[in-house]
Scaffold this motif. Sequence first.
Motif, PDB file in Angstrom:
ATOM      1  N   GLY A   5      33.822  11.293  48.950  1.00 21.41           N
ATOM      2  CA  GLY A   5      35.019  10.176  49.487  1.00 21.41           C
ATOM      3  C   GLY A   5      36.522  10.943  48.688  1.00 21.41           C
ATOM      4  N   LYS A   6      36.282  10.712  47.657  1.00 26.19           N
ATOM      5  CA  LYS A   6      37.747  11.204  46.946  1.00 26.19           C
ATOM      6  C   LYS A   6      37.735  12.398  46.955  1.00 26.19           C
ATOM      7  CE  LYS A   6      37.628   9.115  42.467  1.00 26.19           C
ATOM      8  NZ  LYS A   6      37.026   9.602  41.170  1.00 26.19           N
ATOM      9  N   GLN A   7      37.066  13.402  47.664  1.00 26.91           N
ATOM     10  CA  GLN A   7      37.088  14.881  47.685  1.00 26.91           C
ATOM     11  C   GLN A   7      37.315  15.429  49.014  1.00 26.91           C
ATOM     12  OE1 GLN A   7      37.275  17.551  46.005  1.00 26.91           O
ATOM     13  NE2 GLN A   7      36.170  17.198  44.030  1.00 26.91           N
ATOM     14  N   TYR A   8      36.876  14.463  49.748  1.00 29.53           N
ATOM     15  CA  TYR A   8      38.315  13.873  51.278  1.00 29.53           C
ATOM     16  C   TYR A   8      39.545  13.532  50.994  1.00 29.53           C
ATOM     17  CZ  TYR A   8      38.030  12.890  56.322  1.00 29.53           C
ATOM     18  OH  TYR A   8      38.779  13.695  57.410  1.00 29.53           O
ATOM     19  N   GLY A   9      39.342  12.987  50.781  1.00 27.01           N
ATOM     20  CA  GLY A   9      40.691  12.176  50.616  1.00 27.01           C
ATOM     21  C   GLY A   9      42.195  13.750  50.302  1.00 27.01           C
TER      22      GLY A   9
END
Length: 270
Positions: A5-9
């Motif tokens: 999720g962090k990389q996607y954000g």
Amino acid sequence: MARHGKQYGFGLLPGLITLVLYAAALVALALWGTDFVAWATPFADDWSSPWAGLFRGFLTAVLFALGLLLSVLTFTAVTLLIGQPFYESLSEKVDRDVSPDGTAPESDLPLWRELWISARDSLRILARALVWGVLLFALGFVPVVGQTVVPVIGFFVTGFFLTEELTAVALQRRGVEVRERLVLLRSRKTLVWGFGTPLAVAFLVPFVAVFLMPGAVAGATLMARDLLGEETTGNGPEEEPETPQAPQAPPAPPAQPHAPRPPGTEGVTP
């Protein structure tokens, strides 16, 4: 991307910036496109009504359609250029996740050099895409074929160049030049079209393009590994190791049949 999720954000930021820039450019084209066409066609000032209005209205529509087509063709390239550090990190993360030894190819070039190579290669690809775009746009005026066959061909062409731009993130780290990338992609056209054409259709909606960009970069990284024949591990849950079982004792040998007793000894316990 659903597992990171962090990389996607982080991957959403470049797409949002590019979307704002392109939206502003298209709005400006819609507001002042008529004035620009009138300035560019002074020879039509003396035409009788309604021919001047029809002619300039047609050119304004063509100008806006061409701007929309260019925005679709260049959206990915500009987004990748703006988000080079973000997508570079994302691509390396994907490489580490699927690599058997947990490593990822790294570029030894400084950031400014990578940005320059990315911009240079994007311009080369953009020039090829523009040639195809103008050709298909002109063929669109052919009756029947221009409204049926040409749009389909356009999606396939856009999908090919879109895939080239996306795979460039991973292939550039591996030192693969743009000509070599094109050779690799042409050798697997079915794979390229299967990946890029649905994205090209989805990218017609700018908001969808923003949210799909991180996943598209991740998928293109996996495709780059496939094109180069690099070994890739599965992404599913790890299998639990089997618990070793204690060795079992060997089975007892079958009982031997008793020998027959002599007559008269029945009932006597030996």
